[in-house]
Design a protein around this motif. Structure first.
Motif, mmCIF file in Angstrom:
data_model
loop_
_atom_site.group_PDB
_atom_site.id
_atom_site.type_symbol
_atom_site.label_atom_id
_atom_site.label_comp_id
_atom_site.label_asym_id
_atom_site.label_seq_id
_atom_site.Cartn_x
_atom_site.Cartn_y
_atom_site.Cartn_z
ATOM 1 N N LEU A 225 0.836 -1.193 0.000
ATOM 2 C CA LEU A 225 0.000 0.000 0.000
ATOM 3 C C LEU A 225 0.876 1.252 0.000
ATOM 4 C CD1 LEU A 225 -2.766 -0.929 2.582
ATOM 5 C CD2 LEU A 225 -3.176 -0.313 0.215
ATOM 6 N N VAL A 226 0.419 2.296 -0.664
ATOM 7 C CA VAL A 226 1.146 3.561 -0.631
ATOM 8 C C VAL A 226 1.057 4.122 0.786
ATOM 9 C CG1 VAL A 226 1.250 5.915 -1.511
ATOM 10 C CG2 VAL A 226 0.686 4.034 -3.053
ATOM 11 N N PRO A 227 2.191 4.313 1.480
ATOM 12 C CA PRO A 227 2.145 4.804 2.859
ATOM 13 C C PRO A 227 1.590 6.232 2.914
ATOM 14 C CG PRO A 227 4.287 3.833 2.347
ATOM 15 C CD PRO A 227 3.563 3.989 1.049
ATOM 16 N N LYS A 228 0.527 6.413 3.677
ATOM 17 C CA LYS A 228 -0.097 7.729 3.836
ATOM 18 C C LYS A 228 0.131 8.224 5.256
ATOM 19 C CE LYS A 228 -2.001 8.040 -0.278
ATOM 20 N NZ LYS A 228 -3.452 7.986 -0.458
ATOM 21 N N LYS A 229 0.390 9.521 5.359
ATOM 22 C CA LYS A 229 0.617 10.139 6.668
ATOM 23 C C LYS A 229 -0.673 10.826 7.112
ATOM 24 C CE LYS A 229 4.707 11.858 7.375
ATOM 25 N NZ LYS A 229 5.245 11.040 8.470
#
Length: 786
Positions: A609-613
């Motif tokens: 998964l694209v790491p989201k902050k």
């Protein structure tokens, strides 16, 4: 660089295509980790015709990436073309500087990082890729829809992946704590907060599950001594036929087993348990806010704003970037509101169709050849309706998602975060009505609108509506909830794990062939180069890319699906818990496995998964708060309207033996007979509702009267004063219950602060130290100028 001709060995790599792409080792970066990092991989079908529109668009897109100083490595394998994308250091320097000067994101730890975390690199590059447009105005998403690119994904880091598998993503770790910090480092704060929330929810289900089991055991302890059960099991009362044509009059004692089951879920203990669960929902949310605050403070994202990061990424991607302005269109809002209303009408219409199915199924089953099914036609019809409801939910989930996406497109939201919030609200609303419309009918309408002998309410003038059992309607609600919860949780978990596992298993063959081919190279040269921070050979690169390519695809809303599943479960656990005290126990058992199932799937079976902050679970907090309010309303109505708690209370203190001063008699003696009214067969309207064959008992006697559950006068069938007294007490109880519980909820919310004092003090110290640091930087700058 060349490899064996593919015509000589179909499993070998084709010629490395280097026309216009990076074919040399990148200049040394400051860190070894950054040097070997490929931030993203694009995959496309190989196109032989260089004048083909797909080929031209591929080249054009890669050309635009190179203009942004992105390093692109191209490797051709069989009929696929792989592009490895690596972002230059200056992009992340801009990103860190803009974080420092931003209003909401300047407390982030990323602004001081010497080594840019791989999760941050992926997030930045993901934004740049999806906001790069070729000359025709098409972006990456549109190019994928047109088949120019087949797939895009970020790469798993094998060392960190292995650590997560050992610590977390394995079935043997069921009872171990979650390494949330490691999850955050690898998948980003958004995924980490999901698992943090799910773990916290699971822990707080323990007291709810224990109390639910105690309530169930309490009912079980008085199972054989309840005067109500005894009255049903020993009754000689003849009841009116439950359906048309084939149903005959029957003895009340025939439903002795049903009455016992009903007592397990409709007793005094469920009232206290429902109040507890309503307050529990509030305490859970307040304690979650405190728990979350501790971690987001430690991760330095307490004040993080997703919209502001999108603004920063827009400037990093394009210095001439113009942000979308906030807009509001009354026309669009009205259109969306009308479409949402129409969708809800459709969903409610499906619920009515399920009601019709149960009515018709009960008639057909009562005419069947199986004696057991014929005798329990209504119960079997309810269970079949619950199973059909489950499959309807599976279909409507896909329809709901497509409609919610389309409505978000009509709205034209300002940012992806706003789109996500809007989609979440719409999707949950649709799912809530899909899941709970049938339960609402069973809880509040079943058996209350079906009429009486001589004046039955019929569908299309043919089929009678369903009736409740004389012991109460709560058992029907329990059956519906139990079937849906067990089917939904069990089957969903089975398919959620086995389908990705089988897909991944059957797609591993290409990677294994490359492992055999590159065995000597990988074991010797590439491992030595890896230790020294050099790029591995192209075969090892491709093998890594293929390993990720063969995994199951993910998208921006993959985590949303996990959240939706758990929030729906939270709804089942709280909203109708008065009818099913064992719901928290089933949820607890499910969640223990759900955490590891999701972890294994996310680490081993799916692309990264694209790491989201982020600093919160977002709009889901508001959704959970809304569910808490609905839980108070629904449980108050279930106890006050659906259950027999109030009629029993009124009978005990107003009509029963104790109210009349009789001694040595149980206060509930005669309650069942008190809830029944009598229909006289001599009445023409009553006689016309039944066939003569239906009015003959099993022993062959013709009946002149039969009983049915209602509070009506035996002469003119008008509602009695007892009915109106019970109705008044019902509504008084609902109002009192909801006010008392709401007061407790407000007290609980006030008593538990959202943030621990330790977190507040840490943030205070951090702000103070940053102010001193800025002042020191200013003094240094002034001395340098002098």
């Amino acid at each position: 660089m060349y490899f064996k001709n593919p015509e000589q060995d179909g499993n070998e790599l084709q010629e490395r295509n280097t026309d216009g792409f990076d074919n040399t080792m990148e200049a040394l970066l400051p860190t070894l980790h950054q040097q070997r990092t490929y931030d993203y991989v694009l995959v496309a079908d190989k196109v032989e015709d260089q004048d083909h529109p797909k080929f031209l668009k591929q080249v054009a897109f890669i050309d635009h990436l190179r203009k942004k100083n992105m390093k692109v490595t191209k490797i051709v394998h069989d009929d696929k073309v792989f592009y490895g994308v690596r972002a230059p250091k200056e992009i992340f320097d801009k990103y860190r500087y803009l974080l420092k000067v931003s209003d909401a994101c300047n407390w982030s730890g990323d602004r001081k990082c010497v080594i840019i975390p791989h999760s941050t690199r992926i997030r930045v590059v993901h934004y740049i890729l999806h906001h790069t447009h070729i000359n025709t105005g098409e972006n990456l998403e549109e190019l994928q829809k047109k088949g120019v690119f087949e797939a895009t994904f970020c790469l798993h880091e094998r060392n960190k992946q292995k650590v997560l598998k050992q610590k977390w993503a394995r079935w043997s770790a069921l009872c171990t704590t979650q390494p949330v910090d490691d999850v955050r480092s690898y998948f980003g704060e958004k995924v980490a907060l999901y698992y943090l929330w799910l773990g916290w929810y699971t822990i707080l289900l323990v007291p709810a599950a224990i109390l639910g089991v105690i309530v169930f055991l309490y009912a079980l302890a008085f199972f054989n001594t309840s005067p109500l059960i005894k009255e049903v099991c020993e009754s000689d009362t003849v009841m009116c036929p439950r359906c048309d044509k084939w149903c005959q009059v029957w003895q009340l004692r025939d439903t002795c087993t049903y009455a016992k089951v009903s007592h397990l879920f409709d007793n005094e203990g469920t009232v206290a348990f429902a109040m507890f669960m309503a307050v529990w929902a509030t305490i859970f949310l307040e304690l979650w806010k405190r728990h979350k605050a501790t971690f987001v403070s430690k991760w330095k994202v307490f004040d993080w704003c997703e919209e502001e990061e999108e603004l920063i990424l827009g400037v990093v991607n394009d210095p001439d970037f113009h942000p979308k302005e906030f807009r509001h269109s009354y026309l669009r809002s009205t259109l969306v509101l009308v479409l949402v209303t129409l969708m809800l009408v459709l969903i409610i219409g499906l619920t009515q169709a399920l009601v019709v199915f149960r009515v018709v199924a009960a008639v057909q089953l009562s005419e069947g050849t199986w004696e057991f099914v014929r005798d329990h036609a209504n119960t079997v019809a309810v269970m079949l309706g619950a199973v059909l409801h489950y499959f309807t939910m599976q279909v409507m989930t896909r329809v709901n998602k497509a409609v919610a996406f389309k409505l978000c497109e009509i709205e034209k939201t300002q940012s992806f975060a706003a789109t996500e919030r809007s989609f979440t609200v719409k999707m949950f609303t649709f799912q809530f009505f899909t899941l709970f419309s049938s339960l609402i009918y069973v809880a509040f309408f079943l058996g209350r609108i079906n009429g009486r002998p001589g004046s039955y309410v019929r569908i299309s003038g043919k089929w009678r509506l369903e009736e409740c059992h004389p012991s109460g309607c709560l058992t029907d609600l329990f059956i519906q909830m139990a079937v849906i919860m067990l089917l939904k949780q069990t089957l969903n978990n089975i398919f959620e794990f086995t389908v990705p596992w089988f897909k991944s298993y059957f797609r591993r063959t290409t990677t294994k062939r490359l492992e055999r081919k590159c065995g000597h190279c990988y074991k010797n040269a590439c491992r030595e180069e890896e230790k020294m921070g050099h790029d591995p050979c192209d075969i090892c690169k491709l093998r890594d890319w293929l390993r990720n390519y063969d995994l199951n695809d993910v998208n921006s809303f993959s985590l949303f699906n996990e959240f939706l599943e758990m929030v729906v479960q939270f709804s089942f656990t709280t909203i109708f818990v008065a009818a099913f005290p064992l719901a928290p126990l089933l949820a607890l058992i499910n969640n223990i496995f759900e955490i590891r199932l999701d972890a294994i799937k996310m680490v081993s079976l799916e692309r990264r998964l694209v790491p989201k902050k982020t600093n919160d679970i977002g709009i889901w907090t508001k959704v959970l708060e809304a569910i808490g309010v609905l839980a108070v309303i629904a449980n108050g109505l279930v106890i006050g309207v659906s259950s027999d708690f109030i009629p029993r209370l009124v009978y005990r203190y107003h009509y029963g033996p104790c109210a009349n001063g009789e001694a040595d008699v149980h206060c509930m003696k005669g309650y069942i007979n008190d809830t029944l009214s009598t229909a006289h067969i001599t009445d023409l309207s009553v006689r016309n509702d039944f066939f003569p064959s239906q009015l003959i008992t099993e022993s062959g006697f013709n009946v002149t009267q039969c009983s049915y559950k209602d509070y009506r006068n035996d002469v003119d069938y008008s509602l009695t004063s007892q009915f109106w007294l019970i109705m008044a007490v019902r509504f008084a109880f609902v109002v009192l219950f909801e006010h008392v519980v709401v007061i407790f909820k407000f007290i609980a919310a006030w008593f538990v602060p959202d943030s621990p004092m330790l977190v507040k003090n840490d943030r205070l110290k951090d702000k103070f130290s940053r102010l001193k640091e800025e002042l020191q930087d200013m003094k240094c700058s002034q001395s340098t100028d002098v």
